[in-house]
Write a protein that holds these residues in place. Structure first.
Motif, mmCIF file in Angstrom:
data_model
loop_
_atom_site.group_PDB
_atom_site.id
_atom_site.type_symbol
_atom_site.label_atom_id
_atom_site.label_comp_id
_atom_site.label_asym_id
_atom_site.label_seq_id
_atom_site.Cartn_x
_atom_site.Cartn_y
_atom_site.Cartn_z
ATOM 1 N N LEU A 40 0.794 -1.226 0.000
ATOM 2 C CA LEU A 40 0.000 0.000 0.000
ATOM 3 C C LEU A 40 0.829 1.280 0.000
ATOM 4 O O LEU A 40 0.392 2.303 -0.540
ATOM 5 N N ASN A 41 2.016 1.246 0.598
ATOM 6 C CA ASN A 41 2.810 2.475 0.762
ATOM 7 C C ASN A 41 3.044 3.260 -0.527
ATOM 8 O O ASN A 41 2.863 4.484 -0.546
ATOM 9 N N PRO A 42 3.443 2.606 -1.633
ATOM 10 C CA PRO A 42 3.658 3.391 -2.863
ATOM 11 C C PRO A 42 2.402 4.113 -3.336
ATOM 12 O O PRO A 42 2.481 5.238 -3.838
ATOM 13 N N PHE A 43 1.241 3.473 -3.141
ATOM 14 C CA PHE A 43 -0.022 4.081 -3.567
ATOM 15 C C PHE A 43 -0.451 5.187 -2.600
ATOM 16 O O PHE A 43 -0.968 6.222 -3.017
ATOM 17 N N ILE A 44 -0.221 4.966 -1.307
ATOM 18 C CA ILE A 44 -0.567 5.985 -0.308
ATOM 19 C C ILE A 44 0.209 7.269 -0.560
ATOM 20 O O ILE A 44 -0.339 8.377 -0.545
ATOM 21 N N TYR A 45 1.520 7.129 -0.835
ATOM 22 C CA TYR A 45 2.363 8.307 -1.018
ATOM 23 C C TYR A 45 2.276 8.899 -2.416
ATOM 24 O O TYR A 45 2.565 10.073 -2.616
ATOM 25 N N SER A 46 1.894 8.084 -3.408
ATOM 26 C CA SER A 46 1.848 8.573 -4.794
ATOM 27 C C SER A 46 0.509 9.201 -5.150
ATOM 28 O O SER A 46 0.452 10.309 -5.685
ATOM 29 N N LEU A 47 -0.583 8.505 -4.834
ATOM 30 C CA LEU A 47 -1.907 8.961 -5.259
ATOM 31 C C LEU A 47 -2.340 10.248 -4.561
ATOM 32 O O LEU A 47 -3.176 10.975 -5.080
ATOM 33 N N ARG A 48 -1.773 10.522 -3.373
ATOM 34 C CA ARG A 48 -2.132 11.736 -2.638
ATOM 35 C C ARG A 48 -1.043 12.807 -2.752
ATOM 36 O O ARG A 48 -1.055 13.782 -2.012
ATOM 37 N N ASN A 49 -0.099 12.597 -3.670
ATOM 38 C CA ASN A 49 1.010 13.521 -3.801
ATOM 39 C C ASN A 49 1.018 14.136 -5.191
ATOM 40 O O ASN A 49 1.272 13.454 -6.182
ATOM 41 N N LYS A 50 0.735 15.444 -5.272
ATOM 42 C CA LYS A 50 0.617 16.113 -6.576
ATOM 43 C C LYS A 50 1.943 16.140 -7.330
ATOM 44 O O LYS A 50 1.967 16.019 -8.558
ATOM 45 N N GLU A 51 3.058 16.297 -6.586
ATOM 46 C CA GLU A 51 4.362 16.343 -7.242
ATOM 47 C C GLU A 51 4.673 15.029 -7.951
ATOM 48 O O GLU A 51 5.114 15.019 -9.103
ATOM 49 N N VAL A 52 4.436 13.914 -7.262
ATOM 50 C CA VAL A 52 4.695 12.595 -7.854
ATOM 51 C C VAL A 52 3.759 12.350 -9.030
ATOM 52 O O VAL A 52 4.184 11.865 -10.088
ATOM 53 N N ILE A 53 2.492 12.703 -8.870
ATOM 54 C CA ILE A 53 1.518 12.509 -9.953
ATOM 55 C C ILE A 53 1.900 13.342 -11.177
ATOM 56 O O ILE A 53 1.837 12.852 -12.312
ATOM 57 N N ASN A 54 2.334 14.588 -10.951
ATOM 58 C CA ASN A 54 2.733 15.460 -12.069
ATOM 59 C C ASN A 54 3.950 14.908 -12.800
ATOM 60 O O ASN A 54 4.037 14.980 -14.029
ATOM 61 N N VAL A 55 4.898 14.359 -12.053
ATOM 62 C CA VAL A 55 6.092 13.768 -12.674
ATOM 63 C C VAL A 55 5.702 12.553 -13.507
ATOM 64 O O VAL A 55 6.182 12.375 -14.637
ATOM 65 N N ILE A 56 4.812 11.705 -12.971
ATOM 66 C CA ILE A 56 4.353 10.519 -13.709
ATOM 67 C C ILE A 56 3.626 10.939 -14.988
ATOM 68 O O ILE A 56 3.854 10.364 -16.067
ATOM 69 N N LYS A 57 2.761 11.956 -14.886
ATOM 70 C CA LYS A 57 2.033 12.437 -16.057
ATOM 71 C C LYS A 57 2.982 12.977 -17.116
ATOM 72 O O LYS A 57 2.807 12.737 -18.309
ATOM 73 N N ARG A 58 4.006 13.710 -16.659
ATOM 74 C CA ARG A 58 4.956 14.281 -17.606
ATOM 75 C C ARG A 58 5.749 13.192 -18.319
ATOM 76 O O ARG A 58 5.985 13.266 -19.529
ATOM 77 N N ILE A 59 6.143 12.152 -17.580
ATOM 78 C CA ILE A 59 6.868 11.032 -18.186
ATOM 79 C C ILE A 59 5.989 10.301 -19.192
ATOM 80 O O ILE A 59 6.432 9.949 -20.295
ATOM 81 N N MET A 60 4.708 10.091 -18.808
ATOM 82 C CA MET A 60 3.772 9.416 -19.717
ATOM 83 C C MET A 60 3.529 10.241 -20.977
ATOM 84 O O MET A 60 3.471 9.699 -22.086
ATOM 85 N N ASN A 61 3.415 11.557 -20.838
ATOM 86 C CA ASN A 61 3.217 12.441 -21.994
ATOM 87 C C ASN A 61 4.431 12.445 -22.915
ATOM 88 O O ASN A 61 4.307 12.455 -24.133
ATOM 89 N N ASN A 62 5.630 12.431 -22.316
ATOM 90 C CA ASN A 62 6.857 12.384 -23.112
ATOM 91 C C ASN A 62 6.956 11.087 -23.908
ATOM 92 O O ASN A 62 7.355 11.078 -25.073
ATOM 93 N N LYS A 63 6.566 9.975 -23.277
ATOM 94 C CA LYS A 63 6.591 8.682 -23.946
ATOM 95 C C LYS A 63 5.572 8.665 -25.094
ATOM 96 O O LYS A 63 5.849 8.153 -26.184
ATOM 97 N N ARG A 64 4.405 9.254 -24.844
ATOM 98 C CA ARG A 64 3.381 9.305 -25.862
ATOM 99 C C ARG A 64 3.841 10.152 -27.060
ATOM 100 O O ARG A 64 3.623 9.820 -28.212
ATOM 101 N N PHE A 65 4.562 11.245 -26.749
ATOM 102 C CA PHE A 65 5.082 12.111 -27.808
ATOM 103 C C PHE A 65 6.132 11.377 -28.653
ATOM 104 O O PHE A 65 6.154 11.479 -29.877
ATOM 105 N N LEU A 66 6.990 10.581 -27.968
ATOM 106 C CA LEU A 66 8.034 9.842 -28.683
ATOM 107 C C LEU A 66 7.443 8.750 -29.583
ATOM 108 O O LEU A 66 7.950 8.471 -30.656
ATOM 109 N N ILE A 67 6.338 8.146 -29.100
ATOM 110 C CA ILE A 67 5.700 7.072 -29.885
ATOM 111 C C ILE A 67 5.075 7.634 -31.142
ATOM 112 O O ILE A 67 5.191 7.055 -32.236
ATOM 113 N N PHE A 68 4.418 8.790 -31.019
ATOM 114 C CA PHE A 68 3.711 9.364 -32.179
ATOM 115 C C PHE A 68 4.584 10.368 -32.929
ATOM 116 O O PHE A 68 4.194 10.893 -33.921
#
Length: 313
Positions: free
Chosen positions: A285-313
């Motif tokens: 549970l710890n990774p989800f507790i600290y990640s899902l309620r943490n805007k900084e971590v969520i923003n970093v994950i979103k940015r990485i996912m967006n970068n990957k999506r940009f590289l694919i397309f």
């Protein structure tokens, strides 16, 4: 009591959860899923903190080490437990048993100090925000993290050394799904009073120090939050601390449930129930507790996912 007539036990049998084959298959699938998700979640969080420069702050350094220790805890317990679901006799050698307990003790002791360090970090951030960078310097963060691992290793070595002084004979069945010190003390054929007393003193000292830091830190945090006039500021401060407080409550609640309750006739079932929580569920549970309620971590994950999506397309 003399030890001359004892035939020393060098192997133990872990009784596990059940003898029913149909339940073993179900439990194997459940715990294998928990193990895989735990490892991906915790090691993914460690990798994210390592590669992302914005997360190189004391709070995330402590969090990364907490995730690393949760991975260590899962690796120490789960593979052998999964193997024993389909093992004919669920045997484990004495030294394999002590090694398993060493890494468990290392992970749990480090968790105690890391959670206390995270509480102190939140105290400084909320109660002295203008002095945060001077009070929580990189040097202090490295000192606290290094000290955590030194103390955790020392505590684990002492606990294993106390177990090595015992003599095991007669029944070699450990009523547990891993090698914990309490079931091993119950199997000792010599009086373990002195060893048990030293064990309790060390473990008690660690708990007293870390819980005191946690309680004092949260007392000042709560006092500061209640004095805030801004509802937005109060809400933000509570949100910052809520995930850490939830993790601390679950971790210490399960530890105290197993190790502080008075002895009873159903110790094996109580030990297993509490141990499942602090060795398997909390690392999950710890990774989800600290990640899902943490805007900084969520923003970093979103940015990485967006970068990957940009590289694919």
């Amino acid at each position: 009591m003399t030890e001359n007539n004892y035939s020393s036990t060098t192997e133990f049998i872990l009784t596990g959860f059940t003898d029913r084959p149909e339940l073993k298959v179900l439990l194997f699938v459940v715990f294998l899923t928990i193990y895989l998700v735990t490892m991906v979640g915790n090691l993914g969080l460690v990798a994210l903190i390592y590669v992302e420069g914005r997360l190189h702050t004391p709070m995330y350094i402590f969090l990364g080490n907490l995730a690393l220790m949760d991975s260590c805890c899962s690796c120490a317990i789960t593979p052998k437990m999964l193997e024993n679901f389909f093992s004919a006799d669920s045997r484990i050698s004495l030294y394999e048993c002590l090694a398993q307990f060493y890494f468990l003790c290392l992970a749990e002791t480090a968790d105690c100090f890391l959670l206390a360090a995270m509480a102190y970090d939140r105290y400084v951030a909320i109660c002295s925000p203008l002095q945060y960078h001077s009070k929580m310097s990189t040097k202090l963060c490295i000192f606290m993290t290094t000290g955590t691992y030194i103390i955790a290793n020392l505590h684990s070595i002492i606990q294993v050394g106390l177990l090595l002084q015992l003599t095991f004979c007669g029944s070699n069945q450990i009523n547990h799904f891993f090698c914990d010190n309490l079931p091993l003390y119950r199997l000792s054929c010599v009086d373990p009073y002195l060893n048990n007393l030293i064990r309790l003193l060390w473990a008690g000292l660690i708990q007293i120090i870390t819980i005191t830091v946690l309680v004092v830190s949260y007392f000042y945090i709560l006092f500061t939050i209640l004095k805030m006039k801004s509802k937005v500021g109060r809400s933000k401060a509570l949100s910052t601390c809520s995930s850490h407080f939830l993790s601390v409550s679950m971790f210490y609640g399960s530890l105290l449930f197993v190790y502080v309750q008075p002895h009873s006739g159903n110790e094996g079932a109580k030990d297993k129930a509490g141990a499942v929580f602090y060795t398997l569920i909390i690392p999950l549970l710890n990774p989800f507790i600290y990640s899902l309620r943490n805007k900084e971590v969520i923003n970093v994950i979103k940015r990485i996912m967006n970068n990957k999506r940009f590289l694919i397309f």
